[in-house]
Design a protein around this motif. Structure first.
Motif, PDB file in Angstrom:
ATOM      1  N   SER A  22       0.817  -1.198   0.000  1.00  0.00           N
ATOM      2  CA  SER A  22       0.000   0.000   0.000  1.00  0.00           C
ATOM      3  C   SER A  22       0.854   1.253   0.000  1.00  0.00           C
ATOM      4  CB  SER A  22      -0.906  -0.005   1.234  1.00  0.00           C
ATOM      5  OG  SER A  22      -1.525   1.248   1.404  1.00  0.00           O
ATOM      6  N   SER A  23       0.297   2.339  -0.542  1.00  0.00           N
ATOM      7  CA  SER A  23       0.985   3.626  -0.491  1.00  0.00           C
ATOM      8  C   SER A  23       1.236   4.070   0.941  1.00  0.00           C
ATOM      9  CB  SER A  23       0.162   4.700  -1.215  1.00  0.00           C
ATOM     10  OG  SER A  23       0.009   4.405  -2.579  1.00  0.00           O
ATOM     11  N   PHE A  24       0.370   3.652   1.879  1.00  0.00           N
ATOM     12  CA  PHE A  24       0.537   4.062   3.269  1.00  0.00           C
ATOM     13  C   PHE A  24       1.872   3.581   3.835  1.00  0.00           C
ATOM     14  CE2 PHE A  24      -4.118   4.109   2.818  1.00  0.00           C
ATOM     15  CZ  PHE A  24      -4.370   5.416   3.231  1.00  0.00           C
ATOM     16  N   ASP A  25       2.427   2.515   3.257  1.00  0.00           N
ATOM     17  CA  ASP A  25       3.706   1.994   3.746  1.00  0.00           C
ATOM     18  C   ASP A  25       4.871   2.906   3.382  1.00  0.00           C
ATOM     19  OD1 ASP A  25       2.479  -0.334   4.772  1.00  0.00           O
ATOM     20  OD2 ASP A  25       2.515  -1.255   2.783  1.00  0.00           O
ATOM     21  N   PHE A  26       4.658   3.864   2.479  1.00  0.00           N
ATOM     22  CA  PHE A  26       5.735   4.720   2.006  1.00  0.00           C
ATOM     23  C   PHE A  26       5.737   6.101   2.675  1.00  0.00           C
ATOM     24  CE2 PHE A  26       5.310   1.576  -1.295  1.00  0.00           C
ATOM     25  CZ  PHE A  26       6.606   1.366  -1.745  1.00  0.00           C
ATOM     26  N   TYR A  27       4.711   6.414   3.481  1.00  0.00           N
ATOM     27  CA  TYR A  27       4.649   7.725   4.119  1.00  0.00           C
ATOM     28  C   TYR A  27       5.651   7.808   5.262  1.00  0.00           C
ATOM     29  CZ  TYR A  27       0.587   9.484   1.610  1.00  0.00           C
ATOM     30  OH  TYR A  27      -0.256   9.948   0.623  1.00  0.00           O
ATOM     31  N   VAL A  28       6.305   8.979   5.378  1.00  0.00           N
ATOM     32  CA  VAL A  28       7.305   9.159   6.430  1.00  0.00           C
ATOM     33  C   VAL A  28       6.661   9.366   7.790  1.00  0.00           C
ATOM     34  CG1 VAL A  28       8.971  10.113   4.808  1.00  0.00           C
ATOM     35  CG2 VAL A  28       7.433  11.661   6.012  1.00  0.00           C
ATOM     36  N   SER A  29       5.414   9.776   7.824  1.00  0.00           N
ATOM     37  CA  SER A  29       4.659   9.906   9.065  1.00  0.00           C
ATOM     38  C   SER A  29       3.253   9.380   8.817  1.00  0.00           C
ATOM     39  CB  SER A  29       4.614  11.365   9.540  1.00  0.00           C
ATOM     40  OG  SER A  29       4.053  12.200   8.550  1.00  0.00           O
ATOM     41  N   PRO A  30       2.588   8.875   9.847  1.00  0.00           N
ATOM     42  CA  PRO A  30       1.267   8.268   9.645  1.00  0.00           C
ATOM     43  C   PRO A  30       0.260   9.268   9.087  1.00  0.00           C
ATOM     44  CG  PRO A  30       2.160   7.723  11.812  1.00  0.00           C
ATOM     45  CD  PRO A  30       3.043   8.785  11.249  1.00  0.00           C
ATOM     46  N   VAL A  31      -0.565   8.806   8.174  1.00  0.00           N
ATOM     47  CA  VAL A  31      -1.674   9.614   7.656  1.00  0.00           C
ATOM     48  C   VAL A  31      -2.948   8.813   7.850  1.00  0.00           C
ATOM     49  CG1 VAL A  31      -0.284  10.860   5.959  1.00  0.00           C
ATOM     50  CG2 VAL A  31      -1.333   8.685   5.323  1.00  0.00           C
ATOM     51  N   PRO A  32      -4.076   9.493   8.027  1.00  0.00           N
ATOM     52  CA  PRO A  32      -5.340   8.770   8.231  1.00  0.00           C
ATOM     53  C   PRO A  32      -5.667   7.886   7.034  1.00  0.00           C
ATOM     54  CG  PRO A  32      -5.578  11.110   8.756  1.00  0.00           C
ATOM     55  CD  PRO A  32      -4.256  10.955   8.079  1.00  0.00           C
ATOM     56  N   GLU A  33      -6.057   6.672   7.296  1.00  0.00           N
ATOM     57  CA  GLU A  33      -6.385   5.754   6.206  1.00  0.00           C
ATOM     58  C   GLU A  33      -7.807   5.947   5.689  1.00  0.00           C
ATOM     59  OE1 GLU A  33      -5.305   1.708   6.500  1.00  0.00           O
ATOM     60  OE2 GLU A  33      -3.404   2.096   7.541  1.00  0.00           O
ATOM     61  N   GLU A  34      -8.630   6.666   6.452  1.00  0.00           N
ATOM     62  CA  GLU A  34      -9.976   6.914   5.945  1.00  0.00           C
ATOM     63  C   GLU A  34      -9.932   7.996   4.867  1.00  0.00           C
ATOM     64  OE1 GLU A  34      -9.554   9.387   9.766  1.00  0.00           O
ATOM     65  OE2 GLU A  34      -9.102   7.343   9.113  1.00  0.00           O
ATOM     66  N   ILE A  35     -10.901   7.956   3.985  1.00  0.00           N
ATOM     67  CA  ILE A  35     -10.986   8.901   2.888  1.00  0.00           C
ATOM     68  C   ILE A  35     -11.230  10.307   3.436  1.00  0.00           C
ATOM     69  CG2 ILE A  35     -12.307   9.571   0.834  1.00  0.00           C
ATOM     70  CD1 ILE A  35     -10.627   7.077   0.426  1.00  0.00           C
ATOM     71  N   TRP A  36     -10.528  11.310   2.880  1.00  0.00           N
ATOM     72  CA  TRP A  36     -10.759  12.697   3.264  1.00  0.00           C
ATOM     73  C   TRP A  36     -11.989  13.191   2.509  1.00  0.00           C
ATOM     74  CZ3 TRP A  36      -8.175  17.556   0.916  1.00  0.00           C
ATOM     75  CH2 TRP A  36      -8.581  18.690   1.619  1.00  0.00           C
ATOM     76  N   GLY A  37     -13.083  13.370   3.203  1.00  0.00           N
ATOM     77  CA  GLY A  37     -14.327  13.784   2.572  1.00  0.00           C
ATOM     78  C   GLY A  37     -14.510  15.284   2.645  1.00  0.00           C
ATOM     79  N   VAL A  38     -14.525  15.952   1.498  1.00  0.00           N
ATOM     80  CA  VAL A  38     -14.760  17.390   1.431  1.00  0.00           C
ATOM     81  C   VAL A  38     -16.168  17.613   0.902  1.00  0.00           C
ATOM     82  CG1 VAL A  38     -14.040  19.569   0.390  1.00  0.00           C
ATOM     83  CG2 VAL A  38     -12.319  17.863   1.017  1.00  0.00           C
ATOM     84  N   PRO A  39     -17.063  18.191   1.701  1.00  0.00           N
ATOM     85  CA  PRO A  39     -18.431  18.406   1.211  1.00  0.00           C
ATOM     86  C   PRO A  39     -18.438  19.431   0.084  1.00  0.00           C
ATOM     87  CG  PRO A  39     -18.106  19.505   3.317  1.00  0.00           C
ATOM     88  CD  PRO A  39     -16.880  18.686   3.077  1.00  0.00           C
ATOM     89  N   MET A  40     -19.169  19.124  -0.984  1.00  0.00           N
ATOM     90  CA  MET A  40     -19.271  20.027  -2.115  1.00  0.00           C
ATOM     91  C   MET A  40     -20.653  20.654  -2.146  1.00  0.00           C
ATOM     92  SD  MET A  40     -17.185  18.261  -5.259  1.00  0.00           S
ATOM     93  CE  MET A  40     -18.287  16.871  -5.406  1.00  0.00           C
ATOM     94  N   ALA A  41     -20.687  21.937  -2.504  1.00  0.00           N
ATOM     95  CA  ALA A  41     -21.946  22.659  -2.597  1.00  0.00           C
ATOM     96  C   ALA A  41     -22.152  23.110  -4.038  1.00  0.00           C
ATOM     97  CB  ALA A  41     -21.938  23.861  -1.657  1.00  0.00           C
ATOM     98  N   GLY A  42     -23.385  23.424  -4.348  1.00  0.00           N
ATOM     99  CA  GLY A  42     -23.657  23.926  -5.692  1.00  0.00           C
ATOM    100  C   GLY A  42     -24.436  22.927  -6.523  1.00  0.00           C
ATOM    101  N   ASN A  43     -24.805  23.366  -7.711  1.00  0.00           N
ATOM    102  CA  ASN A  43     -25.654  22.575  -8.588  1.00  0.00           C
ATOM    103  C   ASN A  43     -24.848  21.888  -9.679  1.00  0.00           C
ATOM    104  OD1 ASN A  43     -28.060  23.458  -7.290  1.00  0.00           O
ATOM    105  ND2 ASN A  43     -27.932  25.380  -8.431  1.00  0.00           N
TER     106      ASN A  43
END
Length: 232
Positions: free
Chosen positions: A2-23
């Motif tokens: 996994s890419s997570f094995d290559f990070y120099v510091s731990p990063v959250p494994e859950e998806i970063w969800g950014v709420p989107m607004a608009g039509n």
């Protein structure tokens, strides 16, 4: 692996969800369009390239100095901190600096991938949707390219810089259709184009020069798209 094995510091494994607004906007006018944007769309189709076959991945890269930049470009060069470092410490710093920088290139390209897909949905005119669709493909290719470079040539990833993450989130969260153009096409893509050009010119590594040259061809069209689309 996994890419997570290559990070120099731990990063959250859950998806970063950014709420989107608009039509999501549909246009029923399929024939009319601005000639400049349609010409840019045609260039976007004509200039597609494959990162797997176009880039010479056999070229060697020193993981301790991935870009082969002159020492004067190092932000610590000439400082008392740099003067106190021994050779091993300087080598480690240079390696981590290069990995951090290319990691931000990678994360920024994923942001551009998401924002360009948002523009396809939110743009009110068909010619903008056409061009943004070609840009979405460009950005997917850039994510593929920088991810492979970091994994195979550097061997480490850094988490996304929080200021970059904030700018990406703001480009997606605003409900107005033109804010993603301003945030991504003008600000982020404009900064990326300048950074890529600087590194292409200063780098002594043939692979880095090659991949940045191809990415810059795409980025120049992306910036032009933002300026044309916002002109009206």
């Amino acid at each position: 692996m996994s890419s997570f094995d290559f990070y120099v510091s731990p990063v959250p494994e859950e998806i970063w969800g950014v709420p989107m607004a608009g039509n999501t906007r549909f246009s029923w006018d399929y024939d009319n369009g601005r000639d400049q944007l349609l010409n840019l769309y045609q260039k976007g189709k004509d200039k597609q390239w494959d990162a797997r076959s176009r880039i010479d991945w056999g070229l060697e890269v020193d993981p301790d100095d991935v870009a082969g930049l002159p020492e004067e470009f190092n932000p610590l060069s000439g400082s008392r901190i740099w003067d106190r470092m021994n050779r091993k410490e300087r080598t480690a710093f240079t390696r981590h600096q290069g990995s951090w920088l290319f990691s931000q290139f990678l994360h920024g390209e994923q942001g551009a991938l998401n924002v360009s897909a948002r523009i396809v949905a939110s743009a009110p005119d068909m010619d903008s949707k056409f061009y943004a669709a070609t840009q979405t493909m460009d950005e997917a290719r850039h994510v593929e390219l920088f991810s492979r470079f970091l994994r195979e040539k550097s061997g480490m990833y850094y988490p996304v810089n929080q200021d970059l993450a904030k700018l990406l989130a703001e480009s997606l969260e605003d409900s107005r259709w033109d804010l993603p153009y301003l945030g991504m096409q003008v600000l982020i893509e404009g900064l990326a184009l300048a950074a890529f050009g600087l590194f292409r010119d200063l780098s002594t590594n043939p692979l880095v020069k090659q991949l940045l040259a191809y990415v810059m061809q795409d980025e120049a069209r992306h910036v032009a798209f933002g300026r044309l689309a916002l002109k009206d």
